[in-house]
Design a protein around this motif. Structure first.
Motif, PDB file in Angstrom:
ATOM      1  N   CYS A 166      42.417  42.434  22.974  1.00 50.57           N
ATOM      2  CA  CYS A 166      42.749  41.129  22.413  1.00 50.57           C
ATOM      3  C   CYS A 166      42.993  40.122  23.524  1.00 50.57           C
ATOM      4  CB  CYS A 166      44.005  41.206  21.546  1.00 50.57           C
ATOM      5  SG  CYS A 166      43.699  41.813  19.881  1.00 50.57           S
ATOM      6  N   VAL A 167      42.589  38.885  23.279  1.00 49.95           N
ATOM      7  CA  VAL A 167      42.868  37.784  24.190  1.00 49.95           C
ATOM      8  C   VAL A 167      44.250  37.228  23.856  1.00 49.95           C
ATOM      9  CG1 VAL A 167      42.172  35.465  24.918  1.00 49.95           C
ATOM     10  CG2 VAL A 167      40.429  37.199  24.411  1.00 49.95           C
ATOM     11  N   ALA A 181      44.371  43.193  31.230  1.00 53.14           N
ATOM     12  CA  ALA A 181      43.452  42.779  32.287  1.00 53.14           C
ATOM     13  C   ALA A 181      43.332  41.264  32.356  1.00 53.14           C
ATOM     14  CB  ALA A 181      42.062  43.395  32.047  1.00 53.14           C
ATOM     15  N   ASN A 182      42.887  40.778  33.505  1.00 53.91           N
ATOM     16  CA  ASN A 182      42.551  39.363  33.665  1.00 53.91           C
ATOM     17  C   ASN A 182      41.175  39.093  33.062  1.00 53.91           C
ATOM     18  OD1 ASN A 182      44.195  39.925  36.599  1.00 53.91           O
ATOM     19  ND2 ASN A 182      44.816  38.166  35.378  1.00 53.91           N
ATOM     20  N   ILE A 183      40.903  37.838  32.747  1.00 53.30           N
ATOM     21  CA  ILE A 183      39.651  37.485  32.082  1.00 53.30           C
ATOM     22  C   ILE A 183      38.899  36.406  32.858  1.00 53.30           C
ATOM     23  CG2 ILE A 183      40.793  35.782  30.572  1.00 53.30           C
ATOM     24  CD1 ILE A 183      38.780  36.655  28.358  1.00 53.30           C
ATOM     25  N   VAL A 237      31.289  37.037  29.569  1.00 50.02           N
ATOM     26  CA  VAL A 237      32.745  37.177  29.677  1.00 50.02           C
ATOM     27  C   VAL A 237      33.032  38.583  30.181  1.00 50.02           C
ATOM     28  CG1 VAL A 237      34.960  36.998  28.491  1.00 50.02           C
ATOM     29  CG2 VAL A 237      33.025  35.636  27.682  1.00 50.02           C
ATOM     30  N   PHE A 238      33.959  38.706  31.118  1.00 52.27           N
ATOM     31  CA  PHE A 238      34.351  40.041  31.568  1.00 52.27           C
ATOM     32  C   PHE A 238      35.830  40.058  31.923  1.00 52.27           C
ATOM     33  CE2 PHE A 238      32.749  37.808  35.309  1.00 52.27           C
ATOM     34  CZ  PHE A 238      33.661  38.104  36.305  1.00 52.27           C
ATOM     35  N   VAL A 239      36.389  41.259  31.926  1.00 56.38           N
ATOM     36  CA  VAL A 239      37.804  41.427  32.245  1.00 56.38           C
ATOM     37  C   VAL A 239      37.940  42.389  33.418  1.00 56.38           C
ATOM     38  CG1 VAL A 239      38.620  40.888  29.926  1.00 56.38           C
ATOM     39  CG2 VAL A 239      38.072  43.256  30.493  1.00 56.38           C
ATOM     40  N   THR A 240      39.050  42.273  34.137  1.00 61.30           N
ATOM     41  CA  THR A 240      39.240  43.075  35.353  1.00 61.30           C
ATOM     42  C   THR A 240      40.658  43.610  35.460  1.00 61.30           C
ATOM     43  OG1 THR A 240      39.953  41.192  36.734  1.00 61.30           O
ATOM     44  CG2 THR A 240      37.585  41.599  36.591  1.00 61.30           C
ATOM     45  N   MET A 244      40.028  49.827  35.491  1.00 64.26           N
ATOM     46  CA  MET A 244      38.687  49.676  34.913  1.00 64.26           C
ATOM     47  C   MET A 244      37.721  48.973  35.865  1.00 64.26           C
ATOM     48  SD  MET A 244      38.980  46.501  32.176  1.00 64.26           S
ATOM     49  CE  MET A 244      40.067  47.340  31.046  1.00 64.26           C
ATOM     50  N   GLY A 245      38.237  48.267  36.856  1.00 70.15           N
ATOM     51  CA  GLY A 245      37.381  47.473  37.722  1.00 70.15           C
ATOM     52  C   GLY A 245      36.904  46.262  36.958  1.00 70.15           C
ATOM     53  N   VAL A 246      35.613  46.229  36.615  1.00 73.36           N
ATOM     54  CA  VAL A 246      35.040  45.145  35.819  1.00 73.36           C
ATOM     55  C   VAL A 246      34.506  45.720  34.509  1.00 73.36           C
ATOM     56  CG1 VAL A 246      33.223  43.393  35.690  1.00 73.36           C
ATOM     57  CG2 VAL A 246      34.429  43.785  37.855  1.00 73.36           C
ATOM     58  N   GLN A 247      34.990  45.172  33.406  1.00 72.33           N
ATOM     59  CA  GLN A 247      34.518  45.590  32.090  1.00 72.33           C
ATOM     60  C   GLN A 247      33.904  44.378  31.382  1.00 72.33           C
ATOM     61  OE1 GLN A 247      34.391  48.593  29.957  1.00 72.33           O
ATOM     62  NE2 GLN A 247      33.115  47.046  28.957  1.00 72.33           N
ATOM     63  N   PRO A 248      32.579  44.374  31.174  1.00 74.05           N
ATOM     64  CA  PRO A 248      31.957  43.261  30.445  1.00 74.05           C
ATOM     65  C   PRO A 248      32.416  43.237  28.984  1.00 74.05           C
ATOM     66  CG  PRO A 248      30.312  44.532  31.665  1.00 74.05           C
ATOM     67  CD  PRO A 248      31.576  45.330  31.671  1.00 74.05           C
TER      68      PRO A 248
END
Length: 277
Positions: A166-167, A181-183, A237-240, A244-248
């Motif tokens: 969720c955002v 995570a960050n977005i 859009v991706f989160v970090t 997870m590193g980078v999750q699209p």
């Protein structure tokens, strides 16, 4: 086995009293750290963020809390776990027992908990906005404290609605981050991520991704205010985060996103993890 103030003990034998301040008041902070093949990924960044957080919260930093000391304590704890190439480490620091809102002391205890890291990037990843409560803007929100109630409630909401995440939004209705995570959003050649003043966690991988994009003349990086509507209009859009590193993100409301840029950032980050000291 966990590490409690330097002693390796069974998880079942850890004894935290009813006066524990992390339990009673959320008077605690933590770092979530990735260890791969006995190497702590981006350790200096985690360490300096921890020190800055402790200073901000008026915790007394022990003399032995050097970069080398905590690195040794983490690796010592990893070494007694079951074999795994990758681990998820949580380093928790909390003020010693005693007091009401005003603590009896600013001295601290610490606990290092280690689990195998089993996260794998998902091909399909759906998110939506969590609107029931706000994640308030301000510098205190940038610290990883144990007060994670909105993250917990948003995670339950995601589970109940068949979402992967969720955002979170702040009191100004601006995008802050997702629950863990960050977005980042990409539109054309402009990459945007919420500014720290929006209340997002000062993520270690967020910092690394910002540095990578800033070095690429083909893209412009903006730390700014982002509305939920901008997510729908984005190309990607991706989160970090550190694990997870980078999750699209592939789906947001009725919008479907590509992940070409996200995957390039992910590969660059993996190279950086290998070459980082």
């Amino acid at each position: 086995m966990v590490n409690f103030n330097g002693d390796l003990i069974s998880e079942k034998k850890v004894q935290l009293s009813s006066e524990n301040r992390g339990f009673k008041y959320g008077d605690a902070i933590f770092e979530t750290i990735k260890v791969h093949h006995h190497k702590i990924i981006f350790w200096e960044d985690h360490y300096f963020r921890l020190m800055a957080s402790m200073r901000m919260l008026r915790m007394k930093i022990p003399m032995q809390f050097t970069l080398e000391f905590l690195e040794q304590e983490i690796l010592k704890t990893v070494a007694v776990q079951n074999a795994s190439p990758s681990f998820r480490v949580r380093l928790n620091v909390f003020r010693k027992d005693g007091g009401l809102y005003t603590p009896k002391t600013n001295k601290i205890d610490y606990l290092i908990d280690v689990k195998a890291n089993t996260y794998q990037t998902k091909e399909s990843y759906s998110v939506d906005v969590y609107k029931d409560f706000y994640s308030y803007s301000g510098l205190l929100s940038t610290i990883k404290t144990n007060n994670r109630m909105i993250n917990t409630l948003a995670s339950i909401y995601a589970q109940e609605n068949d979402l992967d995440n969720c955002v979170l939004i702040n009191e100004k209705k601006g995008v802050v981050e997702v629950t863990n995570a960050n977005i980042f959003i990409l539109k054309g050649s402009v990459v945007k991520t919420p500014a720290l003043t929006e209340g997002c966690i000062k993520g270690v991988v967020r910092k690394k991704v910002i540095e990578m994009i800033a070095k690429n003349p083909a893209y412009t990086l903006e730390e700014t205010t982002i509305s939920p509507f901008e997510i729908q209009k984005a190309d990607e859009v991706f989160v970090t985060n550190a694990i997870m590193g980078v999750q699209p993100i592939t789906n947001y409301k009725k919008k479907t996103f590509k992940s070409d840029f996200s995957k390039k950032i992910s590969k660059s980050l993996q190279v950086l993890e290998v070459t980082s000291v």
